[in-house]
Every structure is written in structure tokens, then in C-alpha cells.
Design a protein around this motif. Structure first.
Motif, PDB file in Angstrom:
ATOM      1  N   ASP A 165       0.866  -1.190   0.000  1.00  0.00           N
ATOM      2  CA  ASP A 165       0.000   0.000   0.000  1.00  0.00           C
ATOM      3  C   ASP A 165       0.900   1.237   0.000  1.00  0.00           C
ATOM      4  OD1 ASP A 165      -1.606   2.173   0.943  1.00  0.00           O
ATOM      5  OD2 ASP A 165      -2.999   0.778   1.895  1.00  0.00           O
ATOM      6  N   ILE A 166       0.857   2.023  -1.098  1.00  0.00           N
ATOM      7  CA  ILE A 166       1.713   3.222  -1.161  1.00  0.00           C
ATOM      8  C   ILE A 166       0.895   4.515  -1.132  1.00  0.00           C
ATOM      9  CG2 ILE A 166       3.671   2.054  -2.267  1.00  0.00           C
ATOM     10  CD1 ILE A 166       2.751   3.321  -4.959  1.00  0.00           C
ATOM     11  N   SER A 188       2.609  -1.241   4.422  1.00  0.00           N
ATOM     12  CA  SER A 188       2.043   0.079   4.125  1.00  0.00           C
ATOM     13  C   SER A 188       3.120   1.150   4.276  1.00  0.00           C
ATOM     14  CB  SER A 188       0.866   0.380   5.059  1.00  0.00           C
ATOM     15  OG  SER A 188       0.299   1.649   4.765  1.00  0.00           O
ATOM     16  N   LEU A 189       3.299   1.933   3.210  1.00  0.00           N
ATOM     17  CA  LEU A 189       4.162   3.118   3.245  1.00  0.00           C
ATOM     18  C   LEU A 189       3.245   4.333   3.221  1.00  0.00           C
ATOM     19  CD1 LEU A 189       5.863   0.767   1.783  1.00  0.00           C
ATOM     20  CD2 LEU A 189       7.298   2.623   0.931  1.00  0.00           C
ATOM     21  N   HIS A 190       3.460   5.287   4.106  1.00  0.00           N
ATOM     22  CA  HIS A 190       2.508   6.398   4.224  1.00  0.00           C
ATOM     23  C   HIS A 190       3.103   7.549   5.012  1.00  0.00           C
ATOM     24  CE1 HIS A 190       1.941   3.227   7.313  1.00  0.00           C
ATOM     25  NE2 HIS A 190       2.151   4.251   8.118  1.00  0.00           N
ATOM     26  N   PHE A 229      11.310   8.620  -0.292  1.00  0.00           N
ATOM     27  CA  PHE A 229      10.193   7.665  -0.298  1.00  0.00           C
ATOM     28  C   PHE A 229      10.582   6.415  -1.097  1.00  0.00           C
ATOM     29  CE2 PHE A 229       6.005   5.888  -0.993  1.00  0.00           C
ATOM     30  CZ  PHE A 229       5.226   6.357   0.054  1.00  0.00           C
ATOM     31  N   PHE A 233      11.097   2.518   0.051  1.00  0.00           N
ATOM     32  CA  PHE A 233      10.412   1.422  -0.658  1.00  0.00           C
ATOM     33  C   PHE A 233      11.417   0.340  -1.056  1.00  0.00           C
ATOM     34  CE2 PHE A 233       8.970  -0.692  -4.480  1.00  0.00           C
ATOM     35  CZ  PHE A 233       7.620  -0.925  -4.259  1.00  0.00           C
ATOM     36  N   THR A 251      -1.949  -4.591  -4.688  1.00  0.00           N
ATOM     37  CA  THR A 251      -1.321  -3.311  -4.346  1.00  0.00           C
ATOM     38  C   THR A 251      -2.362  -2.203  -4.339  1.00  0.00           C
ATOM     39  OG1 THR A 251      -0.798  -2.687  -6.637  1.00  0.00           O
ATOM     40  CG2 THR A 251       0.827  -4.026  -5.470  1.00  0.00           C
ATOM     41  N   THR A 257      -0.033  10.897  -2.423  1.00  0.00           N
ATOM     42  CA  THR A 257       1.355  11.162  -2.043  1.00  0.00           C
ATOM     43  C   THR A 257       1.985  12.290  -2.861  1.00  0.00           C
ATOM     44  OG1 THR A 257       1.868   9.465  -3.639  1.00  0.00           O
ATOM     45  CG2 THR A 257       1.935   8.815  -1.316  1.00  0.00           C
ATOM     46  N   MET A 276       8.321   3.061  -8.471  1.00  0.00           N
ATOM     47  CA  MET A 276       7.806   1.997  -7.579  1.00  0.00           C
ATOM     48  C   MET A 276       6.912   1.023  -8.350  1.00  0.00           C
ATOM     49  SD  MET A 276       7.150   3.957  -3.976  1.00  0.00           S
ATOM     50  CE  MET A 276       6.282   5.387  -4.634  1.00  0.00           C
TER      51      MET A 276
END
Ligand code: ZN
Length: 372
Positions: A165-166, A188-190, A229, A233, A251, A257, A276
Motif C-alpha cells: 500500500d503506497i 504500508s508506506l505512508h 520515499f 520502498f 497493491t 502522495t 515503484m
């Protein structure tokens, strides 16, 4: 391998209401932009209509009383839907909210089925990625958690699933769904929950019981741009995917973002986003891609057009075709370029130090579960 794009003009029937940041018109703009580039003329791209989700599918994640409340919220006179988070604030009880949510979820289930049966190697549902909905509660513009529902249908088929999850916001609903199991790895990247809704997704949240080590969170500092970022990742996602060896990846490709987004505070450009997506494609694993957040609607159309190009292995030129330009300009597009002009936006040293700290935590506390 072919790719599938899941889409229906029925999405335009639904409207969160004036002033609400979630605009379903962004889906139409994305479709029109892809069409203007003749993507759907390519024999390797299948344009597929979604089916409405089956009740039994959404009940794999949601509680029946909540789904009943969602279905009947517009005729509900005792306001009981309020206790389910429906009908006020972020989650208006707009006309057709149940049908919209079941259609979006059905599109994600369709995407999962397409890739799990190898009808296509990848499938992209731009109307999905509504990752905040909880079993018994609407949250953050999300009523039915289509990623969780799609993953549950894959688990029923015995698949091992990794979820990436981006989106700018933490994928809290999906994490909640699989927090106690090792059958699904969620990453999850956030933007950090210290600064942004839903206030969760801290690096220390790593799962519970059998699921310990199978929930991974990489929060970023406000202002983080492409290089930090994407660095985060690269440090975290590929090693975990290679070690976990999922049968399918799901995904969430939210584009709130981006530097141009009005809701979150990250500073990505299409270049960072695309790198990404390219990395995800390089895994060579059956891949159900879902949309997500994104509140600058012409940015959404551009970014997901680029994403489908990468997913499908098609080079898309940078000049937006005349046939689509007026429509995008009416919705706020400046210039005529598909990609952002800025190559790097604001990666201050504080954002880098913050990310290095979080990445180190994951490498020290989570990687050992995978023998990395
Ligand atoms: Zn978001």
C-alpha cells in the motif's frame, strides 16, 4: 502476458456530493486519457466490466449488520446508520452509496480472479483501494474494504498474498483484517499517523500472535519527496517480497502522495511513483492493482495512466493528445505533459533521517522473521 483494466461508465452515476474531496469523475478522466492514448486498441490490454460484489464475498470481511445498514441507510429513519460511521462527515450517505461500494468491491474481486486464474498477469481496478473501511464501520471515504475483500477471496483459493500500500494514508483497514495471520503480508508506506489520518501505521505495529512480523509499516515525515520515499520502498519492499514468496500481490496505488495533492503533505512526483510501479512489475508475480486516494483529479488521471502503461509494458508518450486536453484543462490541468516536470521536490535532511530511523527498525525487528 496480457493485462486487464477493469472499468465501467456506471461509476459516473455516483457522487459523494458537492465539496467532498472524493470525486468519482477522476475515474472517467483516467479512462478518457488512456483511451486518448489508444491503450485499449492494444491487443495485450483487455478492457473488462466489473460485476457487483456478491454479498457472501463482502461478508468475508464485513459484519452483516453493517452491510444491512449500508444497504438501507437512505431509507433508515432511526439514524442507526450513524453508529456505523455512515451519513456524516467523511462518509456521506449519498444516493447509491451501497451500489457504488459493491461495484467497486466487485471490480477488485474481478481483478483478483483474473490474475489468480492467469486470464491476465495483471489487472488494474482504479475504482478500488478503499483501504480504511472496517468490518463494522465506514471510514475515510471508504464503505466496503475492497482490498480486504479481494484478499479474502484469494485466501479462500489457498493463495498466499502480499499486500503493498503506497497511499499517503495508512492502510489501516487491511492491516486490521490480517493482523493476526501469517497468510497475508501487509506492507504500508505512508505519511506518519502523527500528522495525518487515520493516526495509525507506526513502525512498531508489526502484527500479533501468528501474524507477528507480517504487518509492516514505514511511515514518512511530512514533506518527504521522491528520493527518500523510493529509497524507503527499495530498502523494505523487495527484500520482503522475495523472502515471503507470495502467489499473488495486491497493491493499493493511491496517489495522494503527490506534491500537488490537497489532503496529504508528501511531495512525490510521477517519476517517484512510476519507479515503484516498475519495481512491482519486476517481481513477475500475478498482480491485482487497485486505485486509492488522490484528490488532485488531473494528477490522478495522469499517474494511473502512467501506471497502466508500466503494468502493461507499453511506453506512453509525454504529450497529452488534443482530444483529451480540453477536458483535463477544464478540471485544472496546467500544461500538456503527462509526466510532472519537476524531477525532485523537497527531500529535506530531517525527512531522510526520519526514514532511515524507521527503515533500520524494520530491518532489525521484522527482517529476522524472514531470515533476512
Ligand atoms: Zn489516502
Amino acid at each position: 502476458m496480457k493485462s486487464a483494466f477493469i472499468y465501467t461508465p456506471k461509476y459516473h452515476l455516483y457522487d459523494y456530493g458537492p465539496g467532498h474531496p472524493m470525486k468519482t469523475v477522476r475515474l472517467r478522466l483516467c479512462y478518457e486519457l488512456l483511451d486518448a492514448f489508444n491503450i485499449f486498441q492494444n491487443p495485450d490490454v483487455m478492457l473488462i466490466e466489473p460485476l457487483t460484489a456478491k454479498r457472501e464475498d463482502v461478508l468475508l470481511f464485513h459484519n452483516e449488520d453493517y452491510i444491512n445498514a449500508l444497504e438501507h441507510q437512505d431509507t433508515d429513519r432511526d439514524n442507526s446508520s450513524y453508529s456505523y460511521g455512515i451519513g456524516y462527515g467523511d462518509n456521506p450517505g449519498f444516493k447509491g452509496v451501497y451500489e457504488w461500494s459493491m461495484l467497486s468491491a466487485g471490480a477488485s474481486v474481478r481483478a483478483a480472479e483474473i490474475v489468480s486464474t492467469a486470464a491476465a498477469g495483471t489487472a488494474f481496478n482504479i475504482a478500488g483501494g478503499l483501504h480504511h473501511a472496517m468490518p463494522q464501520r465506514a471510514s475515510g471515504f471508504c464503505y466496503i474494504n475492497d482490498p480486504a475483500v479481494a484478499i479474502c477471496t484469494l485466501l479462500k483459493q489457498g493463495k498466499r498474498v502480499a499486500y503493498i500500500d503506497i497511499d499517503a494514508h495508512h492502510g489501516d483497514g487491511v492491516q486490521h483484517a490480517f493482523y493476526n495471520t501469517n497468510k497475508v503480508l501487509t506492507i504500508s508506506l505512508h505519511e506518519s499517523g502523527e500528522f495525518l489520518f487515520p493516526g495509525t501505521g507506526f513502525v512498531e505495529e508489526t502484527g500479533e500472535g501468528e501474524g507477528t512480523g507480517y504487518s509492516v509499516n514505514l511511515p514518512f515525515y511530512p514533506g518527504t519527496g521522491d528520493s527518500v520515499f523510493v529509497w524507503g520502498f527499495e530498502e523494505v519492499v523487495p527484500p520482503l517480497i522475495e523472502a515471503y514468496k507470495p502467489d499473488v500481490i495486491v497493491t493499493q496505488l493511491g496517489v495522494d502522495t503527490m506534491a500537488s495533492d490537497p489532503l496529504a503533505h508528501l511531495r512525490l512526483t510521477t517519476e517517484g511513483f512510476c519507479s515503484m510501479i516498475e519495481r512491482m512489475r519486476s517481481f513477475g508475480i500475478p498482480w491485482a492493482a487497485l486505485g486509492g486516494g488522490g484528490y488532485n483529479i488531473t494528477t490522478v488521471a495522469r499517474a494511473w495512466t502512467l501506471a497502466l502503461g508500466i503494468i502493461s509494458g507499453i511506453d506512453i508518450p509525454d504529450e497529452i493528445p488534443e482530444t483529451c486536453l480540453d477536458s483535463l484543462k477544464r478540471h485544472g490541468l496546467e500544461g500538456s505533459s503527462l509526466r510532472d516536470r519537476e524531477k525532485e521536490l523537497c527531500d529535506d535532511p530531517a525527512a531522510r533521517r526520519w526514514a532511515e530511523d524507521k527503515v533500520r527498525y524494520i530491518q532489525e525487528k521484522v527482517f529476522p522473521f524472514y531470515g533476512i
